[in-house]
Structure formats: structure tokens, C-alpha cells
Design an enzyme around this catalytic site. Sequence first.
Site, PDB file in Angstrom:
ATOM      1  N   CYS A 284      -2.483   3.357   2.873  1.00 16.04           N
ATOM      2  CA  CYS A 284      -3.222   2.341   3.627  1.00 16.04           C
ATOM      3  C   CYS A 284      -4.294   3.003   4.491  1.00 16.04           C
ATOM      4  CB  CYS A 284      -2.238   1.530   4.469  1.00 16.04           C
ATOM      5  SG  CYS A 284      -2.864  -0.063   5.033  1.00 16.04           S
ATOM      6  N   ASP A 285      -5.057   2.180   5.191  1.00 20.01           N
ATOM      7  CA  ASP A 285      -6.309   2.597   5.822  1.00 20.01           C
ATOM      8  C   ASP A 285      -6.235   3.864   6.673  1.00 20.01           C
ATOM      9  OD1 ASP A 285      -6.818   0.164   4.734  1.00 20.01           O
ATOM     10  OD2 ASP A 285      -7.769  -0.710   6.482  1.00 20.01           O
TER      11      ASP A 285
ATOM     12  N   ASP B 167      -2.121  -3.279   7.935  1.00 14.57           N
ATOM     13  CA  ASP B 167      -3.187  -4.035   8.587  1.00 14.57           C
ATOM     14  C   ASP B 167      -3.133  -5.516   8.208  1.00 14.57           C
ATOM     15  OD1 ASP B 167      -3.985  -1.723   9.732  1.00 14.57           O
ATOM     16  OD2 ASP B 167      -5.864  -1.523   8.648  1.00 14.57           O
TER      17      ASP B 167
ATOM     18  N   CYS C   3       0.822  -1.219   0.000  1.00 11.69           N
ATOM     19  CA  CYS C   3       0.000   0.000   0.000  1.00 11.69           C
ATOM     20  C   CYS C   3       0.852   1.263   0.000  1.00 11.69           C
ATOM     21  CB  CYS C   3      -0.919   0.017   1.217  1.00 11.69           C
ATOM     22  SG  CYS C   3      -1.897  -1.463   1.470  1.00 11.69           S
TER      23      CYS C   3
ATOM     24  N   GLU D 265      -8.477  -4.793  14.563  1.00 10.15           N
ATOM     25  CA  GLU D 265      -9.400  -5.393  13.608  1.00 10.15           C
ATOM     26  C   GLU D 265      -9.404  -6.911  13.757  1.00 10.15           C
ATOM     27  OE1 GLU D 265      -9.237  -2.210   9.894  1.00 10.15           O
ATOM     28  OE2 GLU D 265      -8.264  -4.159   9.696  1.00 10.15           O
TER      29      GLU D 265
ATOM     30  N   CYS E 273      -5.379  -2.212  -0.880  1.00  9.40           N
ATOM     31  CA  CYS E 273      -6.234  -3.387  -1.098  1.00  9.40           C
ATOM     32  C   CYS E 273      -7.403  -3.012  -2.014  1.00  9.40           C
ATOM     33  CB  CYS E 273      -6.733  -3.927   0.222  1.00  9.40           C
ATOM     34  SG  CYS E 273      -5.389  -4.445   1.314  1.00  9.40           S
TER      35      CYS E 273
ATOM     36  N   SER F 113     -12.245  -5.357   9.896  1.00  6.08           N
ATOM     37  CA  SER F 113     -11.613  -4.837   8.693  1.00  6.08           C
ATOM     38  C   SER F 113     -12.675  -4.464   7.672  1.00  6.08           C
ATOM     39  CB  SER F 113     -10.679  -5.901   8.111  1.00  6.08           C
ATOM     40  OG  SER F 113     -10.340  -5.618   6.777  1.00  6.08           O
TER      41      SER F 113
END
Length: 595
Positions: free
Chosen positions: A147-148, A106, A74, A475, A221, A500
Site C-alpha cells: 500500500c501507499d 487508506d 493491498c 487524505e 489500488c 489521495s
Amino acid sequence: MSTSRFLEFRHHPYGAKNTDGSPMLNRYSSILTNGYEFPGAQAMLYAAGIKNQEDMRSKPHVGVASVWWEGNPCNMHLLDLGNTVKEGLEKNGMIGWQFNTIGVSDAITMGNQGMRFSLQSRDIIADSVETTTCAQAHDANISIPGCDKNMPGGIMAMARHNRPSLMIYGGSIKGGFSERLKQPVNISTCFEAHGAMMYGKLTTDDLDDITRHACPGPGGCGGMYTANTMATAIEAMGLTLPGSSSTPAEGPAKRRECFAAAAAIKVCLEKDIKPRDLITKESLENALVMTMALCGSTNAVLHFLAISHSADLDLTIDDFQRVADKIPVLADLKPSGKYMMYDLYELGGTPSVLKYLIQVNLINGNIPTVTGKTLAENVASAPDLMSMKQDIIRPIENPIKATGHIRILRGNLAPGGAVAKITGKEGRRFVGKARVYNGEEQLMNSLEKGEIKPSENTVLVVRYEGPKGGPGMPEQLKTSAALMGAGLTNVALITDGRYSGASHGFIVGHVVPEAQCGGPIAVLQDGDVVTIDAELNQLNVNISDEEIATRLKNWKAPKPKVNRGTLSKYIHLVGDASHGVFLLPAIFATSSHLA
């Protein structure tokens, strides 16, 4: 809520002119670079790369904050994207200063202790970008997350320093393909295949092949997991260039976007378009609508509450339910659907989705954006999805689900709220007997031993995984995906942790109060009957308030798992999930249960 107070930095007012009459764009950095008050600063800046006195005195300084680090697809390409941004800045008469901040993968940390560091990375990212932008007297900022937690961290920082800014999403990964199984695979497939292997449905050779081919290169992702949920919603807020959230990580389109960012940030400087002009009640409403329409991640609840708080706005969890009640699910995207972000990109990407949602009056196209134009103007030339033969985005007349998939639940098990992800495929109501685990590891041990083969409806409860109890509210994709892969359909999951964006099934997270803080989930017992009702938005256990009070009277909070380091600091500062796990002043956040 109280209004934020930040340091006031000396700067020239908007509308100030240079000696040649041109607009002054270096309104913050010029305090250091003009005159003779800060010769040491000027000496350091010459050493860092400023070429001459004219550049020193006239060019604006733009921070390029890439959340770059190696070891995660990511993020591993973001430094290269930052180089392209810097090139564009220099060709547009500005100075680009690259810097980066930390991150957590993650997928790599999922199901292990590393995941406890994931959510707190959001706030470290925000602190890092705020710190460098303010301390270095940058006039503007371009953040490049992947990423997240990167996206909300960058936007929270923008709301704090409030200098002209925009975001460039690092882009999605390409889809993988398993030649052995003759099917597309992605990161979520790995976790579901693990469950299938544990229950004898796949072999170790099958799993080896999936893990080898699931992630073929750089990028976030590729489903409508948390990274793409946040990126698409932030684009709907007007904080990115058109198409940023759907443009793949690899390829010339993302490079063109990075180069074009310079012209956009110059517009923001010239017109004094600041983050708090764009982060508004109206743009946050767009973000929530986009999240529902695309069937996005429940993590969006945490992150948009935190962004709202950073901008001194009053978004609440009830706003998510209000929007869910009126917005249908239109996108057939993974994890619960069929397609990936790359498939949507080939149809026109996020601009085409926004164009359609504006046409049907679900998205406000009149909000301002970083381009200096309205959102509607930005997407006017995007391809028309409804004129194509496609089934990725449904028409509003034929939705996948008539109302939003994110449900805000309350009841005697979650008096402060909980968040469910109910797409409708798993039903709308679930009643089952509780099977309680003090931590995800206990549940995974049961799964690995093949112990979970319920003959009746069972609610698997994982507690002491909240913001303070986890700590870090980890998560739990490993367990939710394993259950899906094992084909266990008569189970539901409840936790005071979170799931997640790749999780799906009958799942409820973000239970407030969490177990560590004495919430009713702390005294739930095996065999208690739990009802999850996504129609009435309730989460209840069939015991009386008196019984809950009696159990809690005999309950004692366990000691925090850590008492030093970054997670200890997090425990003492973090608020609850219903308020976005926002970091609060210690005097307000410290709990008697943490002594």
C-alpha cells in the site's frame, strides 16, 4: 543540510574472502556467526532454523521484510510472496529471515479518524525495517510493500541501513466490474458513487453493487494512484527488478519475480551495490520524470522529499516544478484518465514505458540498478509501445498535457508552498469565494445535507488537517470524490491536508504553513476571494498583507487534538509538507503553537 550519523556496525570489508577463497557475502552476520564471541546469538540462530555449523559460518543472512497484515487487499498476500522469496534465497545458498511491519489501509480509513494514522505509518515502517535489519545483523534486505506508505517507508529504511537491498512491489489488484451498471469499477468508483448517491444520481442498490464488486482480490489500488505512482517511480530509480511495478498481484509472473529476487540480491552482495549507490540525484530525477509522465499522485512530493532527506540529498519542492515544466503527461490512466495498470501491463508494463522514455531522452538509462546492469540494459528487450496500436501511452509529440500536472504554488495564502494537481481538464485558473471548514468532517456534513449547491465559483477550504493540526495530514478523497460524483464543477478544493492519489478535479493541498502553525489559511474567512493560478503557479487571497497580519494577531492556535500516544509524538517531531513531513529532532520540530 547536516549529514546523517548512524551507529557503526562491525563488519568485514568488501573484498574479504572465505577460507576457501570465495567472496565473503556474510560480512555483517559473520561477526555473530563466526568464532566464539557470541555463543548465545549462535544458539538462538540454531533454534530459529540454521541447520548446521557450515551454514552458520558461511551463508549470508537476508531479511525479507513483507508489509503483511490481514484486512487490506493491498497487503494480505505479501506473506505468501515472502515465502517464495525465502525459497529462492535458500536455493541460492542464502538464509532468508522473514519479518513484517505495520500498515494502514487508506481506503478503509478514508474519511474517518483512522486516516490520521496513515501518513505516520510511513515512518514507523522505515523505523521497523531499519531496526530489524541492524539489530539482527542482516547482510541484505528484500522489502515487499503493497500500500501507499509502504514503498517510501521501505526505501527510507534502505537509505538508513545502507546494506544491499531491493524492493518487490506487491502488485496491482485486478479491475472490478458492476453487472448492475454494466461498467468497470474500482475503489475510486466507490467514493465518487457515494457523492452521486447523496445528490440523487445513484441509488443505494447501485452503491451496494459497486462496493461488492470494486475490489475482486489482492493487490494495490489499480489506477495511477499513490501505490502505483511510487512503485513505477522507484522502478525508474533502479531499486526493483524490471517490471515489478506493473506485474499484477495475482498470477505466476509475480511469483517468478519473487523467486528471481534471490539471484539479484546475490549480485548486489557480490558487487557491493548498496542503496545509496542507487538513491542519487540522477535516480530521483528519473522518479520525478516518471511521476509526471504517468500523471502520478501528489503524495509523491511528500515521499520523494523524505527519501531524499534519508539519503542526505537536497531535493526540494522546486525540483518538482522544474521537472513539471519540461515533462509532458503521456499516460491516460485513472483517476483522471481511462485505463488501469493492468491494461498497461498487457502492453509491456513499466519496462516498455521506461524504454520509450529513454529513447526520447526523458529518462536517464545509464543509472545503475539492483540487477548489476544499467536501467537501459534492463528494459532493452521490452516491447516497443510506439509500434503498437494503443492509446494508453501517448507519443511525446501528442501529449495529454504539454507540461506536468503537479504544480508548486506560492502566494500570500501559501508562502511556504502548496501542491496542486492540475491535469488541464479542469482548466488552468480558478477564482472563487472561499467557504471555510475547520476539518473535513464539517465539509462532509454539508455535502451529506446537500448544502453545497453553489451558484457561483466557490473555493472550499478545509483547514486544521495538516501534519500537526490533523494530526497526521489525512487524505481527503472522500470529499474530493464526492464532489466529482455529485457533478459539482464550479468548485475547487484547498487544504493544508493532502489528497489521495485517486483524487482529481481542481484541488490544492499541502498548504504551508498549515493552519495549526499560524499560516494565513488559519485566518481565511467565508467570502474572501481566492485565486488558484496553475499558469503563474500562484495561490492568493485578495486581501492585503496588513489585513492578514491583523487577523493573525487576533488568532489563537487551538490546542492539539491529542497529547498522548503515537500521534502526539508525531505532532512534536513532524516537519512541514514542503519538506516531506520528515520527522525531525524534537528541538527543531517543536512549535510554540503546540504548548
